[in-house]
Design a protein around this motif. Structure first.
Motif, PDB file in Angstrom:
ATOM      1  N   PHE A  12      59.562  86.771  58.436  1.00  0.00           N
ATOM      2  CA  PHE A  12      58.874  86.440  57.181  1.00  0.00           C
ATOM      3  C   PHE A  12      59.330  85.082  56.682  1.00  0.00           C
ATOM      4  CE2 PHE A  12      56.826  87.277  53.170  1.00  0.00           C
ATOM      5  CZ  PHE A  12      57.652  86.724  52.212  1.00  0.00           C
ATOM      6  N   TYR A  16      57.174  81.631  56.219  1.00  0.00           N
ATOM      7  CA  TYR A  16      57.096  80.952  54.930  1.00  0.00           C
ATOM      8  C   TYR A  16      57.458  79.473  55.072  1.00  0.00           C
ATOM      9  CZ  TYR A  16      58.073  79.688  50.080  1.00  0.00           C
ATOM     10  OH  TYR A  16      58.078  79.071  48.866  1.00  0.00           O
ATOM     11  N   ARG A  24      50.115  76.809  49.965  1.00  0.00           N
ATOM     12  CA  ARG A  24      50.160  76.370  48.575  1.00  0.00           C
ATOM     13  C   ARG A  24      49.178  75.224  48.330  1.00  0.00           C
ATOM     14  NH1 ARG A  24      54.961  73.745  44.932  1.00  0.00           N
ATOM     15  NH2 ARG A  24      54.546  72.001  46.337  1.00  0.00           N
ATOM     16  N   GLU A  38      51.556  77.834  42.904  1.00  0.00           N
ATOM     17  CA  GLU A  38      52.824  78.445  43.303  1.00  0.00           C
ATOM     18  C   GLU A  38      52.779  79.955  43.068  1.00  0.00           C
ATOM     19  OE1 GLU A  38      55.417  76.690  44.726  1.00  0.00           O
ATOM     20  OE2 GLU A  38      56.343  78.645  45.049  1.00  0.00           O
ATOM     21  N   GLN A  42      53.136  82.870  45.896  1.00  0.00           N
ATOM     22  CA  GLN A  42      54.150  83.924  45.844  1.00  0.00           C
ATOM     23  C   GLN A  42      53.502  85.308  45.895  1.00  0.00           C
ATOM     24  OE1 GLN A  42      57.612  83.454  45.916  1.00  0.00           O
ATOM     25  NE2 GLN A  42      56.887  81.407  46.447  1.00  0.00           N
ATOM     26  N   TYR A  49      54.504  90.466  52.931  1.00  0.00           N
ATOM     27  CA  TYR A  49      55.761  91.158  53.253  1.00  0.00           C
ATOM     28  C   TYR A  49      55.549  92.667  53.323  1.00  0.00           C
ATOM     29  CZ  TYR A  49      60.752  92.280  53.060  1.00  0.00           C
ATOM     30  OH  TYR A  49      62.007  92.757  53.341  1.00  0.00           O
ATOM     31  N   PRO A  92      53.544  67.624  37.425  1.00  0.00           N
ATOM     32  CA  PRO A  92      54.836  67.083  37.856  1.00  0.00           C
ATOM     33  C   PRO A  92      55.012  65.652  37.384  1.00  0.00           C
ATOM     34  CG  PRO A  92      53.579  67.976  39.704  1.00  0.00           C
ATOM     35  CD  PRO A  92      52.648  67.876  38.544  1.00  0.00           C
TER      36      PRO A  92
ATOM     37  N   LEU B  11      45.797  65.945  47.324  1.00  0.00           N
ATOM     38  CA  LEU B  11      47.094  66.534  47.645  1.00  0.00           C
ATOM     39  C   LEU B  11      48.199  65.495  47.782  1.00  0.00           C
ATOM     40  CD1 LEU B  11      45.807  69.160  50.207  1.00  0.00           C
ATOM     41  CD2 LEU B  11      46.881  69.656  48.015  1.00  0.00           C
ATOM     42  N   PRO B  14      52.075  63.584  43.440  1.00  0.00           N
ATOM     43  CA  PRO B  14      53.376  64.251  43.366  1.00  0.00           C
ATOM     44  C   PRO B  14      53.202  65.714  42.977  1.00  0.00           C
ATOM     45  CG  PRO B  14      53.424  62.176  42.184  1.00  0.00           C
ATOM     46  CD  PRO B  14      51.999  62.412  42.553  1.00  0.00           C
ATOM     47  N   ASN B  15      54.009  66.551  43.560  1.00  0.00           N
ATOM     48  CA  ASN B  15      53.897  67.972  43.239  1.00  0.00           C
ATOM     49  C   ASN B  15      55.287  68.599  43.223  1.00  0.00           C
ATOM     50  OD1 ASN B  15      54.319  69.206  46.149  1.00  0.00           O
ATOM     51  ND2 ASN B  15      52.817  67.560  46.361  1.00  0.00           N
ATOM     52  N   PRO B  16      55.423  69.691  42.491  1.00  0.00           N
ATOM     53  CA  PRO B  16      56.752  70.299  42.362  1.00  0.00           C
ATOM     54  C   PRO B  16      57.221  70.874  43.690  1.00  0.00           C
ATOM     55  CG  PRO B  16      55.096  71.683  41.318  1.00  0.00           C
ATOM     56  CD  PRO B  16      54.404  70.432  41.729  1.00  0.00           C
ATOM     57  N   PRO B  17      58.527  71.007  43.871  1.00  0.00           N
ATOM     58  CA  PRO B  17      59.039  71.549  45.133  1.00  0.00           C
ATOM     59  C   PRO B  17      58.634  73.015  45.298  1.00  0.00           C
ATOM     60  CG  PRO B  17      60.810  71.318  43.534  1.00  0.00           C
ATOM     61  CD  PRO B  17      59.599  70.677  42.926  1.00  0.00           C
ATOM     62  N   MET B  18      58.577  73.430  46.545  1.00  0.00           N
ATOM     63  CA  MET B  18      58.265  74.824  46.856  1.00  0.00           C
ATOM     64  C   MET B  18      59.421  75.720  46.407  1.00  0.00           C
ATOM     65  SD  MET B  18      55.416  75.310  48.823  1.00  0.00           S
ATOM     66  CE  MET B  18      55.813  76.747  49.817  1.00  0.00           C
ATOM     67  N   THR B  19      59.088  76.963  46.111  1.00  0.00           N
ATOM     68  CA  THR B  19      60.133  77.955  45.870  1.00  0.00           C
ATOM     69  C   THR B  19      60.938  78.116  47.155  1.00  0.00           C
ATOM     70  OG1 THR B  19      58.692  79.131  44.340  1.00  0.00           O
ATOM     71  CG2 THR B  19      60.561  80.357  45.224  1.00  0.00           C
ATOM     72  N   PRO B  20      62.271  78.118  47.063  1.00  0.00           N
ATOM     73  CA  PRO B  20      63.082  78.234  48.276  1.00  0.00           C
ATOM     74  C   PRO B  20      62.791  79.534  49.021  1.00  0.00           C
ATOM     75  CG  PRO B  20      64.446  77.581  46.416  1.00  0.00           C
ATOM     76  CD  PRO B  20      63.106  77.915  45.864  1.00  0.00           C
ATOM     77  N   PRO B  21      62.908  79.527  50.337  1.00  0.00           N
ATOM     78  CA  PRO B  21      62.588  80.716  51.134  1.00  0.00           C
ATOM     79  C   PRO B  21      63.372  81.969  50.707  1.00  0.00           C
ATOM     80  CG  PRO B  21      62.888  78.825  52.561  1.00  0.00           C
ATOM     81  CD  PRO B  21      63.247  78.388  51.188  1.00  0.00           C
ATOM     82  N   THR B  24      61.799  83.493  47.688  1.00  0.00           N
ATOM     83  CA  THR B  24      60.523  84.129  48.015  1.00  0.00           C
ATOM     84  C   THR B  24      60.765  85.469  48.706  1.00  0.00           C
ATOM     85  OG1 THR B  24      59.426  81.995  48.223  1.00  0.00           O
ATOM     86  CG2 THR B  24      58.366  83.850  49.312  1.00  0.00           C
ATOM     87  N   LEU B  25      61.739  85.491  49.596  1.00  0.00           N
ATOM     88  CA  LEU B  25      62.062  86.748  50.275  1.00  0.00           C
ATOM     89  C   LEU B  25      62.567  87.780  49.282  1.00  0.00           C
ATOM     90  CD1 LEU B  25      62.471  88.424  52.847  1.00  0.00           C
ATOM     91  CD2 LEU B  25      64.737  87.397  53.079  1.00  0.00           C
ATOM     92  N   ALA B  28      59.723  89.116  47.305  1.00  0.00           N
ATOM     93  CA  ALA B  28      58.878  89.997  48.122  1.00  0.00           C
ATOM     94  C   ALA B  28      59.520  91.381  48.256  1.00  0.00           C
ATOM     95  CB  ALA B  28      58.648  89.376  49.499  1.00  0.00           C
ATOM     96  N   ARG B  29      60.814  91.407  48.408  1.00  0.00           N
ATOM     97  CA  ARG B  29      61.520  92.697  48.516  1.00  0.00           C
ATOM     98  C   ARG B  29      61.378  93.487  47.227  1.00  0.00           C
ATOM     99  NH1 ARG B  29      67.167  90.661  50.821  1.00  0.00           N
ATOM    100  NH2 ARG B  29      66.773  90.776  53.074  1.00  0.00           N
ATOM    101  N   SER B  31      59.076  93.222  45.041  1.00  0.00           N
ATOM    102  CA  SER B  31      57.683  93.637  44.918  1.00  0.00           C
ATOM    103  C   SER B  31      57.429  94.888  45.757  1.00  0.00           C
ATOM    104  CB  SER B  31      56.780  92.489  45.376  1.00  0.00           C
ATOM    105  OG  SER B  31      55.464  92.959  45.591  1.00  0.00           O
TER     106      SER B  31
END
Lengths: 179, 274
Positions: A12, A16, A24, A38, A42, A49, A92, B11, B14-21, B24-25, B28-29, B31
């Motif tokens: 997973f 990602y 995204r 975002e 998510q 998952y 941003p 695209l 400028p865009n905000p950084p992605m949520t760290p992996p 996200t994991l 997801a757990r 959820s």
């Protein structure tokens, strides 16, 4: 099937890292807001998952993820308390200098895209960003293929018209500045 | 300009950084855990999950039990955002509770229906006095049964006394072991919480559980069930409890007249104002 249950988290996470950014980006083109994009991403990954073990092949992951994202986007649109606000400002902060003309053109294009109805916007994004064939777009959105084609053509015309108008306005301002 | 070119252009901003992996994991757990609890609670019902508040009740002032005490079990999806009642004092809490009770019951508070004894005023975080903000104790009359109903709004961020702070479970884990909120422990002893599950009122998760308690002195060891429902908000907790009254006409009633889901709907209604 993918690896065993213990491998799910690793697989997973790998997926990602590999595809999250792309998903995204699709979400952003659909909704026009990075924070909402975002959120949609998510939501999509959370559903992925939960269904990870049921996905038979890695090849269908992209298609499944896209479908879930699209459904999440369209469902969000139906909520009465979420209304779209086209502010013309990207959330941003800019951390590098950008040509003012580029910013303005982008704002015009974004506004024009967001002005399209949600389904028409989805048609354009799926056809010209995701490169899906007409038939597949039609199935995803529950539309006839003829409808997909006409929505595509009309949507593109509106975007081009918005940019042409913007170009004409920029030329006029340039000429006025030279006088 | 070609469509793809347009999209690339959009695209490129400028865009905000992605949520760290890892985040996200983790999300997801969580959820998945919440999803399992919802499915477990609703049985065969779909994962879109369930329940809720029903017809508005008429607050009580007639002085006699309603002729028809049958519970009305209309199930209508309610959104707490639409039906939340801002509570400043006991009267507001009474309004909130009575609006969430199914029609056909009589709600009586003290000697008069409109009288509510406030334990404290609503000032979260002001120390011991502000811990239990508002409490309502009432009798719920049906045609053949009377239940004891107790609702309280508790400050879960009491600054002066950390022991009295409610231990709100982390998100997605509403059935974790935790101490009872202050003021809500029943004088009756029972077998402990059982059947803990999360019930959704609209999008609002409500923790519910049941406890078996003695049905009252002189009833020959009969045990009845009490239902509990807790809602955890930002800085506050709403707790609801309903038990068959031990000295009721039909003493030894085994379960309250309201269902767990109906009690959850009551817990979902009041919100501290300000």
């Amino acid at each position: 099937m993918f690896g065993g249950p213990d491998d799910r988290d690793r697989e997973f996470t790998e997926y990602y890292v590999a595809r999250g950014s792309r998903l995204r980006a699709t979400a952003y083109l659909l909704c026009g807001d990075w924070h909402q994009a975002e959120d949609l991403t998510q939501i999509t990954f959370a559903k992925l998952y939960r269904n990870w073990r049921r996905i038979a092949h890695r090849e269908v992951l992209d298609a499944y993820a896209r479908k879930v994202l699209l459904r999440a986007f369209l469902d969000e649109r139906r909520r009465p308390w979420r209304r779209e606000h086209i502010t013309g400002h990207d959330s941003p902060e800019l951390d590098y200098a950008v040509d003012a003309v580029d910013v303005e053109s982008r704002m015009v294009l974004r506004a024009a895209l967001l002005a399209l109805p949600a389904r028409q916007r989805a048609v354009l994004v799926l056809r010209f960003w995701e490169d899906l064939p007409v038939q597949q777009v039609a199935e995803l959105l529950g539309l006839a293929t003829g409808t997909v084609k006409s929505l595509s053509a009309r949507g593109l015309n509106r975007l081009r018209a918005a940019l042409d108008t913007d170009d004409a306005n920029q030329d006029r301002r340039l000429l006025e500045g030279l006088r | 300009m070609e469509a793809r070119e347009m999209f690339h252009d959009l695209l490129s901003a400028p865009n905000p950084p992605m949520t760290p992996p890892a985040e996200t994991l983790a999300a997801a757990r969580r959820s998945q855990r919440a999803h399992r609890v919802r499915l477990g609670a609703s049985g065969a019902v779909t994962a879109a999950a369930v329940v809720v508040a029903t017809l508005a009740a008429v607050p009580a002032i007639t002085g006699s039990p309603a002729d028809d005490g049958a519970a009305t079990e209309g199930l209508v999806a309610a959104s707490p955002a639409d039906s939340a009642v801002r509570v400043n004092d006991g009267s507001d809490l009474l309004d909130a509770v009575s609006s969430a009770i199914p029609s056909g019951y009589l709600l009586r508070v003290g000697d008069k229906a409109a009288t509510v004894a406030d334990v404290g005023s609503l000032r979260p975080g002001q120390g011991l006095e502000g811990v239990r903000l508002v409490q309502l104790e009432a009798k719920l009359y049906g045609s053949e049964q009377i239940d004891d109903l107790q609702i309280s709004i508790t400050d879960s961020t009491a600054a002066a006394d950390p022991i009295r702070r409610t231990a709100a479970p982390p998100t997605g884990d509403l059935c974790a072991r935790r101490p009872a909120p202050p003021g809500m422990s029943s004088q009756r002893t029972g077998s402990g919480p059982e059947d803990c599950r999360t019930v959704f009122v609209g999008d609002e998760p409500i923790r519910t559980h049941t406890e078996r308690v003695p049905a009252g002195a002189g009833v020959g060891g009969t045990v009845s069930r009490c239902f509990f429902a807790s809602r955890f908000g930002a800085g506050f907790e709403v707790s609801a409890q309903i038990c068959p009254e031990p000295a009721a006409p039909r003493a030894g009633a085994e379960s309250p007249m309201l269902t767990v889901e109906q009690l959850a709907a009551i817990a979902a209604r009041p919100v501290p104002a300000g």
